[in-house]
Design an enzyme around this catalytic site. Structure first.
Site, PDB file in Angstrom:
ATOM      1  N   THR A 116       0.853  -1.205   0.000  1.00 54.57           N
ATOM      2  CA  THR A 116       0.000   0.000   0.000  1.00 54.57           C
ATOM      3  C   THR A 116       0.883   1.247   0.000  1.00 54.57           C
ATOM      4  OG1 THR A 116      -1.718  -1.156   1.235  1.00 54.57           O
ATOM      5  CG2 THR A 116      -1.838   1.235   1.234  1.00 54.57           C
ATOM      6  N   TRP A 128       2.499   1.667  -3.372  1.00 51.12           N
ATOM      7  CA  TRP A 128       1.528   2.114  -4.382  1.00 51.12           C
ATOM      8  C   TRP A 128       1.516   3.647  -4.458  1.00 51.12           C
ATOM      9  CZ3 TRP A 128      -2.716   5.323  -4.462  1.00 51.12           C
ATOM     10  CH2 TRP A 128      -3.527   5.261  -5.600  1.00 51.12           C
ATOM     11  N   HIS A 129       1.721   4.270  -3.290  1.00 49.40           N
ATOM     12  CA  HIS A 129       1.658   5.733  -3.255  1.00 49.40           C
ATOM     13  C   HIS A 129       2.877   6.403  -3.860  1.00 49.40           C
ATOM     14  CE1 HIS A 129      -1.719   5.000  -0.524  1.00 49.40           C
ATOM     15  NE2 HIS A 129      -2.104   6.216  -0.847  1.00 49.40           N
ATOM     16  N   GLY A 130       3.970   5.680  -3.970  1.00 56.47           N
ATOM     17  CA  GLY A 130       5.141   6.306  -4.586  1.00 56.47           C
ATOM     18  C   GLY A 130       6.379   5.446  -4.474  1.00 56.47           C
ATOM     19  N   PHE A 189       0.360   9.492  -8.101  1.00 50.40           N
ATOM     20  CA  PHE A 189       0.254   8.067  -7.815  1.00 50.40           C
ATOM     21  C   PHE A 189      -0.271   7.325  -9.026  1.00 50.40           C
ATOM     22  CE2 PHE A 189      -0.778  10.351  -3.797  1.00 50.40           C
ATOM     23  CZ  PHE A 189       0.513  10.355  -3.346  1.00 50.40           C
TER      24      PHE A 189
END
Lengths: 466, 364
Positions: free
Chosen positions: A313, A316-318, A466
């Site tokens: 998770t 996924w954001h960066g 993202f």
């Protein structure tokens, strides 16, 4: 193209709305597909090919997976399609991050590439993956045509910053749907409210954060104010975008699922993640956490599953270690809550809110600081471990200038106003008053948001990266 | 009914602005924003894949949006009255006045500034007495206790300590106050410089002359900070002073190789009306006062503040050479035929404002 821009609001949207509602039903999807592809092309011309490839590729593999009757072949097709989908995402989003870490361990092993990440790739890759997995699981039938699937994947209201809409959520509506007057009216209000949250609150908080970041000398209060402002900005920015997406979706007859539910009133980290970016957390729950065994395994494997889910998770954001740290930070507190804290938090309401807000604020400090060495400095500053003043004249000057904005943002981050509205509408006069105010405020907010857009320089949505 | 009103109102607003923008003619220049507005981009195949065409189209559609000024004012009104905010685009509004927020002394820049002045003085004015004066920005005079000011004593001290011993300071601070500056601009007002002129005459041992009283004015002057207020304050008025000397002085513009007037009134219609004073930003100007009874000359290293001051010193000099090191390298000065630093009848003055000292890396 972004929703909070003059070209979208006053040129793209009127033309699309007019075309959509004028043409016969059988052409409505064509209008949506053409306009969605133009919407993406306008913002990312060369990456339209990546989107088109994803449409065609996932549609074909969806068909093959569905038709295949041999289990191992079916599984192989799914694995291959997911590898290619995530491979493309890896190349654009994580390749240079991977290279920098490899080269850190073994200097000059791999070359860096000049790669620009296509906007929204994380969103449409995850949508494609869920489509393919759902077909494999026989939870959904494949799209009836390449055009239907492409309309789903490229649908402009949710294309570039979510929410992550699964094919099964709107598969029926892709074939047949209706736009009711009351739905359209409600969703226009939702859209305008989302627009106002973005341009009248989030962008203004962004300016306040920048002012605090450029103080001539940092202060403890300055660090905390920035953490509060950054967190609220992220919330209003992203939830504003989701409101616009959901509102636009319903104007065209699509019911997207909610993405936010007042996360800042959560009473635990567990509760927070049921209220924040719901479409992403439910995606990870359904496609990673549960397949790994969820909580129906040994304690060790259960905690391992949580760690894997939250590390991914974060990633996924960066493509940066602070996002991994951010995910693991939440994993730690989620495990802690499951093990010991949840019962205690349920019985101590005030403490549980303070605890959650405190941890969420710290989490967004980690989220916003890609340089881990500076992260340490910021945290030390927040807790008074740096040799900085507690407060100074300059901090107070900027706080005084933005205190009403902060107050308004805090108020709108809670359901107080919505509860007030629900209370008033119990009476007929109250309902009339609320109805009148809704008309006036919707139109006034649209004009004011336009004024903000005209005056402010272009500010992209934070979730674009993202 | 409510649903129909919302749908109708929404469609009306979208449709109205869409159609109005189609029939409305384009604005080429916005004086209140002090900039040229984006024009319809030319469609070139090469600019599409890179996204540049659409970026330019965004700028064009936003710049040419109908009722742009009124919408900007509405936003300013909302932000001032509902949010009670006075900061906008890094500028702070106090009543009808706008101030650029610059609370930090850029030490590296101040050091660069003193090094640059030392370098020029060492090269051209070795063993000569040279004067310098710092023009405080108007933030210096703000009396609102919460207003964040830069550490002026530190800046003054850093300059003083950084300059060589042949530099003598002229402290202008007592001669100015808030009224000395435009409300919407960083510059000082020419008609408020009587005490500044008097102090300079005193320090440079010049004859006291009468301050010009004849003046003309121009409205509206949209200062550099006006656009930051989104039109929430009123525009300024420029006043420019006349005397026989000012009217008779000829100005040689080294860059354009031509003679000009002290005041180029055509420039009032420029985006920056302050360009009326000595044609605005120019590398080298030579002001020749042929009718002067004095044989003294002034070498003035300067920024834009001096454009309005220099005309007021003309009675004391036969020739004033103004050099702006932002536009002309100090290393090239010896190659300018029109400039001769070897004369003995020259006063040398370095006159720079705080905003330039604090961002001095543009000095060549």
């Amino acid at each position: 193209m972004v929703f909070s821009s003059i070209p979208f609001l006053y040129y793209f949207l009127p033309i699309v709305l007019l075309s959509y509602f004028v043409v016969p039903k059988k052409f409505k999807n064509s209008i949506l597909l053409i306009s969605s592809l133009f919407f993406y092309f306008y913002g990312e011309p060369k990456f339209i090919l990546v989107l088109l490839f994803s449409c065609v590729f996932s549609y074909l593999f969806g068909k093959w997976i569905d038709k295949c009757q041999v289990p191992w072949k079916k599984k192989s097709l799914l694995v291959l399609s997911l590898c290619i989908n995530f491979g493309i995402l890896f190349y654009f989003k994580y390749y240079n991050f991977f290279v920098s870490n490899i080269n850190h361990l073994f200097p000059d092993t791999l070359p860096f590439l000049s790669i620009v990440m296509p906007i929204g790739i994380s969103f449409f890759t995850f949508q494609s993956a869920s489509y393919l997995i759902d077909i494999y699981r026989k939870e959904v039938k494949p799209a009836t045509s390449i055009f239907t699937y492409s309309t789903y994947l490229s649908l402009f209201p949710q294309l570039i910053a979510g929410p992550i809409v699964r094919y099964q959520t709107i598969s029926k509506e892709l074939e047949t749907r209706e736009s009711k007057t009351s739905d359209i009216s409600n969703e226009i209000r939702r859209f305008v409210l989302g627009l106002s949250k973005k341009v009248m609150i989030a962008d203004m908080l962004g300016i306040f954060s920048k002012e605090l970041a450029s103080l001539s000398s940092n202060t403890v209060i300055g660090f905390w104010l920035k953490a509060i402002s950054d967190s609220l900005q992220l919330y209003f920015d992203f939830s504003g975008y989701s409101d616009m997406a959901i509102g636009l979706g319903l104007i065209f007859g699509f019911h997207f699922l909610e993405n936010f539910n007042y996360p800042f009133i959560a009473n635990s980290i567990t509760d927070f993640w049921r209220r924040w970016h719901i479409s992403l957390s439910s995606w990870f729950r359904d496609y990673i956490y549960i397949p790994l065994g969820g909580n129906r395994v040994s304690k060790f494997r259960h905690y391992r599953n949580i760690l894997i889910v939250w590390m991914t998770t974060g990633l996924w954001h960066g493509a940066s270690w602070n996002f991994v740290l951010w995910g693991l930070y939440f994993a730690f507190f989620l495990i802690l809550e499951k093990k010991v804290l949840l019962k205690f938090l349920k019985n101590h309401q005030v403490f549980s809110h303070a605890y959650t807000i405190f941890l969420v604020l710290i989490s967004f400090v980690i989220f916003n600081q890609t340089d881990l060495s500076l992260l340490g400095e910021t945290l030390k500053g927040m807790f008074g471990f740096s040799k900085i003043a507690f407060c100074n004249k300059e901090t107070l000057f900027y706080l005084k200038d933005s205190i009403i904005l902060l107050g308004i943002a805090l108020l709108f981050s809670t359901p107080i106003l919505r509860r007030g509205k629900d209370y008033l509408t119990k009476w007929k006069r109250g309902e009339l008053l609320v109805g009148t105010l809704e008309v006036i405020l919707t139109l006034l907010l649209l004009l004011l948001s336009t004024a903000f857009l005209i005056d402010e320089s272009f500010q992209p949505f934070l979730y674009f990266r993202f | 009914m409510k649903d129909k009103l919302i749908i109708g109102g929404f469609c009306f607003i979208l449709g109205f602005f869409f159609l109005y923008s189609l029939i409305d003619s384009d604005t080429l220049v916005s004086f209140s924003e002090r900039r040229t507005m984006a024009t319809l981009p030319k469609l070139e195949v090469s600019s599409i894949p890179t996204g540049k065409y659409f970026e330019k189209m965004n700028e064009y559609l936003t710049d040419q949006f109908p009722f742009r000024n009124q919408l900007r004012r509405s936003k300013a009104l909302f932000v001032n009255s509902v949010y009670q905010k006075n900061i906008s685009h890094d500028a702070y509004r106090i009543g009808n006045e706008i101030y650029q927020l610059e609370p930090t002394v850029n030490e590296k820049s101040v050091t660069y500034f003193t090094n640059k002045l030392n370098e020029v003085a060492d090269t051209h004015f070795k063993n000569k007495k040279v004067f310098y004066a710092i023009i405080p920005d108007k933030n210096y005079y703000v009396e609102v206790s919460s207003f964040p000011k830069m550490d002026y004593p530190f800046l003054y001290q850093t300059v003083r300590e950084g300059l060589n011993k042949n530099f003598e300071e002229i402290d202008l601070r007592p001669t100015l106050n808030l009224d000395s500056y435009y409300r919407t601009d960083l510059h000082w007002r020419q008609e408020q410089l009587e005490e500044v002129v008097s102090l300079l005459q005193n320090k440079l041992q010049l004859e006291k002359t009468s301050f010009p009283r004849k003046q003309e004015s121009y409205f509206p002057f949209y200062g550099a900070y006006y656009s930051k207020s989104s039109g929430s304050v009123t525009a300024d008025t420029i006043q420019y002073l006349f005397s026989g000397t000012i009217e008779n002085t000829e100005v040689y513009n080294y860059e354009k190789k031509r003679m000009e007037s002290v005041y180029e009134k055509e420039n009032l219609k420029n985006i920056d009306s302050y360009d009326i004073f000595l044609s605005g930003a120019t590398p080298i100007l030579i002001l020749n006062n042929e009718e002067s009874s004095s044989d003294r000359e002034l070498i003035l290293f300067r920024d834009s503040f001096s454009s309005s001051l220099a005309p007021l010193l003309l009675d004391n000099y036969q020739k004033i050479t103004m050099i702006d090191l932002r536009y002309f390298s100090s290393k090239m000065l010896s190659e300018v035929e029109e400039i001769d630093f070897s004369k003995t009848n020259q006063d040398i003055l370095f006159l720079y404002s705080v905003p330039i000292i604090n961002q001095s890396f543009t000095l060549k």
